[in-house]
Each structure stands twice: as structure tokens, then as C-alpha cells.
Design an enzyme around this catalytic site. Structure first.
Site, short mmCIF file in Angstrom:
data_model
loop_
_atom_site.label_atom_id
_atom_site.label_comp_id
_atom_site.label_asym_id
_atom_site.label_seq_id
_atom_site.Cartn_x
_atom_site.Cartn_y
_atom_site.Cartn_z
NE ARG A 16 -3.81 -2.11 2.30
CZ ARG A 16 -4.91 -2.43 1.95
NH1 ARG A 16 -5.35 -1.48 1.35
NH2 ARG A 16 -5.59 -3.37 2.13
CB SER A 17 4.52 1.67 0.21
OG SER A 17 4.69 1.30 1.28
CE LYS A 66 11.72 -3.87 6.58
NZ LYS A 66 10.87 -3.99 7.65
CG ASP A 102 10.50 -0.96 10.02
OD1 ASP A 102 9.57 -0.57 9.41
OD2 ASP A 102 11.25 -1.89 9.55
CB ALA A 128 14.60 -13.06 18.55
NE ARG A 152 6.75 -20.80 17.65
CZ ARG A 152 5.50 -21.19 18.39
NH1 ARG A 152 5.79 -21.81 19.25
NH2 ARG A 152 4.25 -20.55 18.11
CE1 TYR A 221 -2.36 -3.51 5.58
CE2 TYR A 221 -0.11 -3.44 6.37
CZ TYR A 221 -0.91 -3.18 5.31
OH TYR A 221 -0.46 -3.07 4.09
#
Length: 282
Positions: A16-17, A66, A102, A128, A152, A221
Site C-alpha cells: 500500500r506504500s 532489509k 520502523d 527475535a 521459540r 495488519y
């Protein structure tokens, strides 16, 4: 000629950016064009550099690139260094600047839109991976008294806590949650940074931790409440939220880095929330 920006990822068609930045540009009078770029999983640098060489000014970077963007950036912000990941690139000639918005987006959504000040709050961060790594330092900078990382794989959580190197941060397995919080310790905020938010799998978090928290926040979301939000509500958490606000706020932070002005996010957030509600009603 309009300045060009884009979001790059794989997959990317769902992003949606472009709509978010188009609304930001209209509201602030900025003359830009914003696109989607699909890069092969092993071809991020080539696509990013071609976009730069064709006149592109900046990229938002989403999964799974990233870490690739972190490696590509020759100059990185302090928050990108702390996160070990980059979700924003800015191009200026041969100079490639990397940043990470972020954490700033998460903090602003929680403190401003959801009106929960983080100063003195105890935070339980679930997961993590890269999503968790990117928000720890901003949570601490906002005044969190403790950030306990549950994963976990306990070893990965402990390694992440050690990397942060702050006495307020501890890490361990889900079965160590009570021990990490200490005798009589409570949680004010639960943040889901795992990938389970869009699936049906419940996280092994004691129900009492949901019940005592002020807010359970899922970093993803969706049109309908996520599995994590449903789990938190069923366990008695008084307030739950998805990460739509984080998406909008981190985008606004990117816009600020690129264009020097921070747009009003509330109209864009309301428009996206209405779109999601319409999708859920279909």
C-alpha cells in the site's frame, strides 16, 4: 521531471506504500512519483542500483531485502546501525544513505495514536528476527523500563539481547517469560514481531500476561483482527491493535527523510482503515 521513489520487495504487488505516499505528496504539495519494484530474491542490489542510475531518489525496502539494503548503504543512520537493517535508501549521486524508520513508526503509533506513553513501561517483545531488532532501541529511547524478548529459539533471543547491550533488555524462550520479568514483574505492553499474526497459530504466552497488559500490539495488519489480537482479547487484554498505524507512521518518517517535511498521517490512516473495513465486509 518528477522525483522518483519506490518500494522494493518480493512479493510487492500487495504493498500500500504507493497509495500512502501519493496521499502524502498531494497533502504537502510535493511533486513526486512513487512506484513498486519487484526484485529477484538474489538480485536486490542490481535492481536498486538500476533504479538509482535511472534517476531514482529513494527506496522503501520491505521483505526480504532489509539486510541487503543495509549492506548496500555506504552511510547509515544511528537507528539503522542499531537495527542492523535498512528499510529506507536515499540516493544522492554515488552516495547511498540507509535509514530505518520502523521503530520510529511503532513508537509514534503507540504513543500518539494509541495514547500509551512508553516511559517507565515494561515491554514484552515476541520474536527475535529483523522486525524485533528494528524496534528495540526506539522502545528504549522512548523510556521503556524493560524490554523482554521471548522467542521459540531461546538462544536467538539471548543473542539479540546481548547485541543490544543494555541492562534493560533480556531474552529467552517462551517458557522463560515469567523468569525474565522477575518476581512480581508485570507487562504493560505486548508487541508481536513474529510472522504468526496473519496465521491461525497461537503463541505460547501465559494468558495472565495478556490480561495484565495495557495493550497487545501486532506489527502486521489485516482487514480483520489477527490471530494474535484474537488471542489477546480472549485472554482478557483490554486493548488490542494491529500495525496499520505503524505502517503509516514509518512511511511518514521516510517522507520526512526524503522531502524534509512530515505529512499529517491521520487522514491517510483513516482512509486505509476504511478500505480495510470495506474489504472485511465483502
Amino acid at each position: 521531471m518528477k522525483d522518483r521513489y519506490a518500494v522494493i520487495g518480493n512479493p510487492i504487488a500487495h504493498s500500500r506504500s504507493p497509495a500512502i505516499h501519493a496521499r502524502f505528496a498531494e497533502a504537502t504539495g510535493q511533486d513526486i512519483v512513487y512506484e513498486r519494484l519487484l526484485a529477484p530474491v538474489d538480485g536486490f542490489a542490481q535492481v536498486a542500483l538500476r533504479f538509482r542510475d535511472e534517476g531514482g531518489r529513494g527506496l522503501n525496502v520491505t521483505l526480504p531485502f532489509k539486510l541487503d539494503a543495509f549492506a548496500l548503504a555506504g552511510l547509515r543512520s544511528a537507528r539503522a546501525q542499531a537495527a542492523g537493517a535498512v528499510n529506507l535508501l536515499a540516493f544522492d549521486g554515488d552516495r547511498i544513505y540507509g535509514d530505518n524508520t520502523d521503530g520510529a513508526g511503532l513508537v509514534r503509533d503507540i504513543e500518539v495514536r494509541l495514547a500509551l506513553p512508553l516511559a517507565g513501561r515494561s515491554v514484552m517483545l515476541l520474536g527475535a528476527g529483523g522486525a524485533a531488532r528494528g524496534v528495540i532501541r526506539p522502545l528504549l529511547d522512548a523510556g521503556a523500563s524493560r524490554v523482554a524478548i521471548a522467542n521459540r529459539g531461546a538462544g536467538r533471543a539471548r543473542e539479540l539481547a546481548a547485541d543490544v547491550d543494555d541492562a534493560r533488555v533480556v531474552g529467552g524462550g517462551f517458557d522463560e517469560i515469567d523468569a525474565m520479568l522477575g518476581q512480581g514483574g508485570a507487562v504493560d505492553l505486548l508487541v508481536n514481531a513474529t510472522s504468526t499474526g496473519l496465521g491461525g497459530e497461537a503463541l505460547p504466552v501465559p494468558g495472565a500476561r495478556f490480561a495484565e497488559a495495557r495493550l497487545a500490539y501486532d506489527m502486521v495488519y489485516a482487514a480483520r483482527p489477527t490471530a494474535f489480537m484474537a488471542q489477546a482479547s480472549a485472554a482478557g487484554c483490554p486493548r488490542v491493535s494491529d500495525g496499520l498505524g505503524m505502517l503509516v507512521e514509518q512511511a511518514a518518517e521516510s517522507f520526512l527523510v526524503w522531502r524534509g517535511t512530515r505529512p499529517d498521517t491521520e487522514p491517510v490512516y483513516r482512509a486505509l482503515r476504511a478500505e480495510l473495513a470495506a474489504e472485511a465486509a465483502r
